[in-house]
Design a protein around this motif. Structure first.
Motif, mmCIF file in Angstrom:
data_model
loop_
_atom_site.group_PDB
_atom_site.id
_atom_site.type_symbol
_atom_site.label_atom_id
_atom_site.label_comp_id
_atom_site.label_asym_id
_atom_site.label_seq_id
_atom_site.Cartn_x
_atom_site.Cartn_y
_atom_site.Cartn_z
ATOM 1 N N SER A 69 0.810 -1.216 0.000
ATOM 2 C CA SER A 69 0.000 0.000 0.000
ATOM 3 C C SER A 69 0.847 1.270 0.000
ATOM 4 O O SER A 69 0.336 2.343 0.297
ATOM 5 C CB SER A 69 -0.924 0.005 1.220
ATOM 6 O OG SER A 69 -0.158 -0.078 2.421
ATOM 7 N N ALA A 71 2.131 4.110 -1.676
ATOM 8 C CA ALA A 71 1.926 4.848 -2.929
ATOM 9 C C ALA A 71 3.198 5.561 -3.379
ATOM 10 O O ALA A 71 3.449 5.691 -4.583
ATOM 11 C CB ALA A 71 0.792 5.852 -2.757
ATOM 12 N N SER A 72 4.009 6.029 -2.425
ATOM 13 C CA SER A 72 5.252 6.718 -2.793
ATOM 14 C C SER A 72 6.221 5.764 -3.485
ATOM 15 O O SER A 72 6.834 6.108 -4.498
ATOM 16 C CB SER A 72 5.911 7.315 -1.540
ATOM 17 O OG SER A 72 5.081 8.305 -0.963
ATOM 18 N N ALA A 74 5.326 3.013 -5.022
ATOM 19 C CA ALA A 74 4.698 2.666 -6.307
ATOM 20 C C ALA A 74 4.962 3.749 -7.346
ATOM 21 O O ALA A 74 5.228 3.449 -8.514
ATOM 22 C CB ALA A 74 3.198 2.469 -6.111
ATOM 23 N N GLN A 75 4.899 5.027 -6.917
ATOM 24 C CA GLN A 75 5.182 6.120 -7.847
ATOM 25 C C GLN A 75 6.621 6.065 -8.346
ATOM 26 O O GLN A 75 6.878 6.202 -9.550
ATOM 27 C CB GLN A 75 4.935 7.462 -7.167
ATOM 28 C CG GLN A 75 5.264 8.662 -8.039
ATOM 29 C CD GLN A 75 5.252 9.964 -7.253
ATOM 30 O OE1 GLN A 75 4.578 10.071 -6.238
ATOM 31 N NE2 GLN A 75 6.002 10.945 -7.716
ATOM 32 N N LEU A 301 1.063 -2.387 -9.744
ATOM 33 C CA LEU A 301 -0.148 -1.573 -9.675
ATOM 34 C C LEU A 301 -1.349 -2.424 -9.280
ATOM 35 O O LEU A 301 -2.259 -1.948 -8.584
ATOM 36 C CB LEU A 301 -0.390 -0.886 -11.015
ATOM 37 C CG LEU A 301 0.638 0.190 -11.406
ATOM 38 C CD1 LEU A 301 0.360 0.701 -12.810
ATOM 39 C CD2 LEU A 301 0.624 1.332 -10.410
ATOM 40 N N LEU A 304 -1.192 -2.748 -5.636
ATOM 41 C CA LEU A 304 -1.584 -1.502 -4.973
ATOM 42 C C LEU A 304 -3.093 -1.328 -4.949
ATOM 43 O O LEU A 304 -3.643 -0.724 -4.022
ATOM 44 C CB LEU A 304 -0.923 -0.318 -5.685
ATOM 45 C CG LEU A 304 -1.093 1.061 -5.054
ATOM 46 C CD1 LEU A 304 -0.446 1.116 -3.676
ATOM 47 C CD2 LEU A 304 -0.502 2.141 -5.960
ATOM 48 N N VAL A 363 -0.252 5.168 -13.056
ATOM 49 C CA VAL A 363 0.955 5.664 -12.388
ATOM 50 C C VAL A 363 0.784 7.125 -11.994
ATOM 51 O O VAL A 363 1.152 7.535 -10.884
ATOM 52 C CB VAL A 363 2.182 5.487 -13.303
ATOM 53 C CG1 VAL A 363 3.405 6.184 -12.701
ATOM 54 C CG2 VAL A 363 2.486 4.011 -13.516
ATOM 55 N N THR A 366 -1.011 7.782 -8.834
ATOM 56 C CA THR A 366 -0.306 7.553 -7.560
ATOM 57 C C THR A 366 0.336 8.830 -7.033
ATOM 58 O O THR A 366 0.693 8.895 -5.853
ATOM 59 C CB THR A 366 0.796 6.480 -7.725
ATOM 60 O OG1 THR A 366 1.804 6.956 -8.639
ATOM 61 C CG2 THR A 366 0.221 5.174 -8.232
ATOM 62 N N ARG A 369 -2.015 10.496 -4.628
ATOM 63 C CA ARG A 369 -2.162 9.551 -3.519
ATOM 64 C C ARG A 369 -0.929 9.579 -2.622
ATOM 65 O O ARG A 369 -1.036 9.532 -1.399
ATOM 66 C CB ARG A 369 -2.407 8.146 -4.070
ATOM 67 C CG ARG A 369 -2.772 7.119 -3.008
ATOM 68 C CD ARG A 369 -3.234 5.824 -3.626
ATOM 69 N NE ARG A 369 -3.373 4.776 -2.611
ATOM 70 C CZ ARG A 369 -3.747 3.528 -2.851
ATOM 71 N NH1 ARG A 369 -4.055 3.173 -4.090
ATOM 72 N NH2 ARG A 369 -3.840 2.643 -1.866
ATOM 73 N N ALA A 370 0.260 9.662 -3.234
ATOM 74 C CA ALA A 370 1.490 9.753 -2.452
ATOM 75 C C ALA A 370 1.575 11.084 -1.706
ATOM 76 O O ALA A 370 2.166 11.164 -0.618
ATOM 77 C CB ALA A 370 2.704 9.585 -3.355
ATOM 78 N N PHE A 380 -7.851 7.357 -7.658
ATOM 79 C CA PHE A 380 -7.098 6.177 -8.092
ATOM 80 C C PHE A 380 -8.044 5.051 -8.500
ATOM 81 O O PHE A 380 -7.848 4.414 -9.538
ATOM 82 C CB PHE A 380 -6.174 5.715 -6.962
ATOM 83 C CG PHE A 380 -5.325 4.526 -7.316
ATOM 84 C CD1 PHE A 380 -4.097 4.680 -7.944
ATOM 85 C CD2 PHE A 380 -5.760 3.232 -7.028
ATOM 86 C CE1 PHE A 380 -3.310 3.584 -8.267
ATOM 87 C CE2 PHE A 380 -4.983 2.125 -7.357
ATOM 88 C CZ PHE A 380 -3.758 2.303 -7.974
#
Length: 519
Positions: A69, A71-72, A74-75, A301, A304, A363, A366, A369-370, A380
């Motif tokens: 989970s 998001a940072s 994932a980005q 993704l 996530l 992407v 995110t 979200r981040a 998202f």
């Protein structure tokens, strides 16, 4: 006396060790499953990215239970994967295909994006009732086309090179301005406003975009000059050096606060079209790395995402936004961009329908979200649903739409594959040419090739048996021709071979303003 040290390795019990064996096993299983999913996707006409996304969801907290989970993270990983995907796209794109369409593609990637974002913002705020900045972010993250989806789907559709080039160039160029726009919009939505105003924001985006293009072009030209003159000890180092050079372009531009995405694509485009050794090996290498990047990106993704947290309200908003973008905003953005270049209506219709979305919108979603923007998780989820539904709708129907619009171009699939290796001592190149099915080179006699001066077909490999051909030898499908050509004549030789592949023995060509004759 101090006690002698034990030769045994001491392991602290309070430190959790990484089980690398398990990681490698699970990673290999996921990658194998993704590769088979790619095969399934090619059969049903779907971009494999959707199957990778589904695989990630299956592994996630809604099914098997792997928790992810961040998001940072994932980005960051998403941006890294997009760098590789854009590099692969640039390295495998022929400049001759996109050159006639670079104008309309550039306008689509900038002014067209602005039109689409503006219309989506108005629709999201006044029709869907979204907060203004969430509506802006929805328009910004859904407007760009996706390079991974375009490259994986469009190259299997036989359409004119000019039309394919426009879509490929647009998908490679539109990431840069939209990333900048999403970052700025996310900052403003989070209370970190800017005093630049609308004109200042547009100017900042233009400055970063132009700066990134300039840095990428400069690094690409320098890289091409170096790689043409440096003899590396192994042919396998050329593809690695070229890919790393593209990543270097991204990092250099990003370090100067310019658009790294613009830099990496332009650098890759220059290197991919330079007369560098082992181009076929480079293409195969970067395509493999690109597949790995796509697989990793979409599985991540999918992890996530939380399908169990989706609700029907988000589904309805995604459907409404997707319908408006697909049938109103995208066609209008294409119309306002293409009208200046007198693009035929049928081409405009296909450009509108082929605006595939994929990794890029997810992407980009995110980023807010981040940043912890209120409503970012809702955004998202809406983008995730939007991408799944409309990619399933558009991608499989592209061949049908091309046929209905009368755009199917069988000649677009007749290009020959040419591999080159340098022969340093004699300033010549050895070309390895494979004759694909349906190529019009089949049936042409060696003496009818009319290759440039001092260029010879030194060998033909047929049914795994090599032989020296006579001038009356007819070329067949599946043959591999080994052609030696002076380095200065390499480009003309390749152009002649491609002209023959498209037009057969009657193909005409000119060299230095006069038609070539048989030597």
């Amino acid at each position: 006396m101090p006690e002698p040290r034990s030769s045994a390795v001491c392991v602290r019990n309070d430190v959790r060790m990484i089980d690398i064996n398990t990681i490698l096993l699970v990673g290999a299983v996921v990658l194998i499953a993704a590769i088979f999913a790619a095969r399934v996707g090619s059969r049903v006409g779907l971009p494999s990215l959707l199957l990778f996304l589904g695989l990630g969801m299956l592994l996630g907290d809604s099914a098997i239970g792997i928790q992810f989970s961040d998001a940072s993270l994932a980005q960051a990983l998403g941006f890294a994967a997009l760098v590789v995907i854009l590099a692969e796209g640039g390295l495998t794109t022929k400049w001759s295909d996109i050159r006639p369409s670079i104008g309309v593609a550039s306008v689509l990637a900038t002014a067209g994006i602005a039109v689409s974002v503006g219309l989506m913002t108005l629709f999201g705020h006044f029709v869907l009732g979204l907060d203004l900045w969430i509506a802006v972010l929805l328009g910004a993250v859904t407007s760009p086309t996706d390079a991974a989806a375009i490259f994986s789907v469009l190259r299997t559709v036989s359409i004119p090179h000019k039309l394919r080039g426009a879509l490929e160039a647009e998908s490679g160029l539109n990431d840069a301005p939209t990333v900048l726009l999403v970052v700025l919009a996310s900052s403003i939505a989070g209370g970190r406003g800017t005093d630049l105003g609308v004109a200042g924001v547009v100017g900042l985006i233009a400055l970063e975009l132009v700066g990134g293009l300039a840095i990428g072009a400069g690094i690409g030209l320098v890289g091409a000059w170096i790689l043409r003159r440096v003899a590396l000890p192994s042919s396998g180092l050329y593809p690695l050096a070229i890919l790393v050079w593209c990543v270097f372009a991204y990092g250099s531009a990003a370090a100067m606060h310019l658009s790294g995405f613009a830099a990496v694509y332009v650098c890759a485009l220059i290197l991919g079209n330079a007369q560098l050794p082992h181009r076929a090996a480079t293409r195969s290498f970067v395509e493999g790395i690109g597949w790995i990047a796509q697989i990793g990106l979409f599985v991540m993704l999918g992890l996530l995402a939380s399908p169990r947290d989706l609700n029907w309200g988000e589904v309805l908003v995604a459907l409404a936004a997707g319908v408006f973008l697909t049938f109103v905003a995208r066609p209008l953005s294409v119309l306002t961009s293409a009208i200046w270049f007198k693009v035929p209506i049928r081409h405009q219709a296909f450009l509108s329908w082929a605006g595939l979305r994929g990794a890029v919108p997810i992407v980009l979603a995110t980023i807010p979200r981040a940043d912890g923007i209120e409503g970012a998780l809702y955004l998202f989820n809406v983008v995730l649903i939007f991408v799944i539904i409309f990619t399933c709708l558009q991608a499989p129907t592209l061949p049908l739409v091309a046929r209905r619009l009368g755009l199917t171009d069988d000649a677009s699939a007749l290009e020959v594959e040419v591999e080159a290796a340098p022969l340093d001592k004699i300033s010549a190149d050895l070309l390895q040419v494979r004759i694909p099915a349906a190529s019009r080179l089949a049936g042409v006699e060696v003496g009818e090739l009319r290759l440039p001066k001092h260029t010879v077909v030194s060998l033909i490999i047929r049914d795994e048996a090599p032989f020296f051909p006579s001038a009356r030898e007819r070329i067949k499908v599946g043959d591999e021709l080994l052609i030696v050509t002076p380095s200065a004549q390499r480009a003309a030789t390749e152009e002649r071979l491609r002209a023959l592949g498209r037009g057969g023995r009657l193909a005409r060509w000119r060299l230095g303003g006069t038609e070539s004759t048989t030597e």
